[in-house]
Design a protein around this motif. Structure first.
Motif, short mmCIF file in Angstrom:
data_model
loop_
_atom_site.label_atom_id
_atom_site.label_comp_id
_atom_site.label_asym_id
_atom_site.label_seq_id
_atom_site.Cartn_x
_atom_site.Cartn_y
_atom_site.Cartn_z
N UNK A 44 0.83 -1.21 0.00
CA UNK A 44 0.00 0.00 0.00
C UNK A 44 0.86 1.26 0.00
N UNK A 45 2.03 1.21 0.62
CA UNK A 45 2.90 2.39 0.69
C UNK A 45 3.76 2.57 -0.56
N UNK A 46 3.78 1.55 -1.44
CA UNK A 46 4.63 1.62 -2.63
C UNK A 46 3.98 2.53 -3.66
N UNK A 47 4.81 3.40 -4.26
CA UNK A 47 4.32 4.30 -5.31
C UNK A 47 4.73 3.73 -6.65
N UNK A 48 3.79 3.18 -7.34
CA UNK A 48 4.07 2.58 -8.63
C UNK A 48 2.86 1.78 -9.07
N UNK A 49 3.08 0.89 -10.02
CA UNK A 49 1.99 0.08 -10.54
C UNK A 49 1.54 -0.97 -9.54
N UNK A 50 0.39 -1.55 -9.82
CA UNK A 50 -0.18 -2.56 -8.94
C UNK A 50 0.69 -3.80 -8.86
N UNK A 51 1.18 -4.24 -9.98
CA UNK A 51 2.02 -5.44 -10.00
C UNK A 51 3.34 -5.19 -9.26
N UNK A 52 3.95 -4.04 -9.49
CA UNK A 52 5.20 -3.70 -8.81
C UNK A 52 4.98 -3.56 -7.31
N UNK A 53 3.82 -3.03 -6.92
CA UNK A 53 3.51 -2.89 -5.50
C UNK A 53 3.36 -4.25 -4.83
N UNK A 54 2.75 -5.19 -5.54
CA UNK A 54 2.59 -6.54 -4.99
C UNK A 54 3.95 -7.21 -4.82
N UNK A 55 4.82 -7.05 -5.82
CA UNK A 55 6.16 -7.64 -5.73
C UNK A 55 6.93 -7.01 -4.57
N UNK A 56 6.82 -5.68 -4.42
CA UNK A 56 7.49 -5.01 -3.32
C UNK A 56 6.96 -5.50 -1.96
N UNK A 57 5.66 -5.68 -1.87
CA UNK A 57 5.07 -6.17 -0.62
C UNK A 57 5.55 -7.57 -0.27
N UNK A 58 5.59 -8.46 -1.28
CA UNK A 58 6.06 -9.82 -1.02
C UNK A 58 7.55 -9.85 -0.69
N UNK A 59 8.33 -9.00 -1.38
CA UNK A 59 9.76 -8.94 -1.08
C UNK A 59 10.00 -8.47 0.34
N UNK A 60 9.29 -7.45 0.75
CA UNK A 60 9.41 -6.96 2.13
C UNK A 60 8.95 -8.04 3.11
N UNK A 61 7.89 -8.75 2.76
CA UNK A 61 7.37 -9.79 3.65
C UNK A 61 8.31 -10.98 3.74
#
Length: 125
Positions: A44-61
């Protein structure tokens, strides 16, 4: 499991094992919910596309639980130390790597030890 129930009296071993199992189940549930929250918050905090935000969320997780695992392993190594999980009840093994689990036995006198390649003793048919 063995470390958690090593010094528990025999009559209480069932409830001790059940308590450890319950703690593991609850811990897994809480951990799963916490890391799902981390993934959702990072996405949710990632500024970018939906797919990139999901990848960022999973990477952080992935990195947050890895850091928690390393910290938990370090704390366990410091707090538990070597030899702290040795059982003290009579009749239990006191040396985990011992080849002679019962006091006073040697490989040739141990009735429960089967020698590989040994010929049977006694009368043959």
């Amino acid at each position: 499991m063995t470390s958690a129930t090593a010094n528990v009296p025999a009559q209480d071993s069932g409830i001790a094992s059940a308590s450890v199992n319950s703690a593991q189940q609850v811990g897994g549930s809480i951990g799963s919910a916490a890391f799902n929250t981390v993934a959702a918050s990072a996405a949710a905090a990632f500024h970018g596309g939906t797919r990139a935000a999901a990848v960022h969320g999973f990477t952080t997780a992935i990195w947050v639980p890895l850091a928690a695992l390393v910290l938990a392993a370090a704390a366990t190594a410091v707090l538990a130390g070597p030899g702290s999980s040795r059982p003290t009840r009579p009749g239990t093994r006191t040396n985990w790597g011992s080849r002679h689990p019962r006091p006073g036995t040697t490989p040739d006198r141990d009735p429960h030890r089967v020698r590989v390649g040994a010929r049977p003793q006694g009368p043959t048919a």
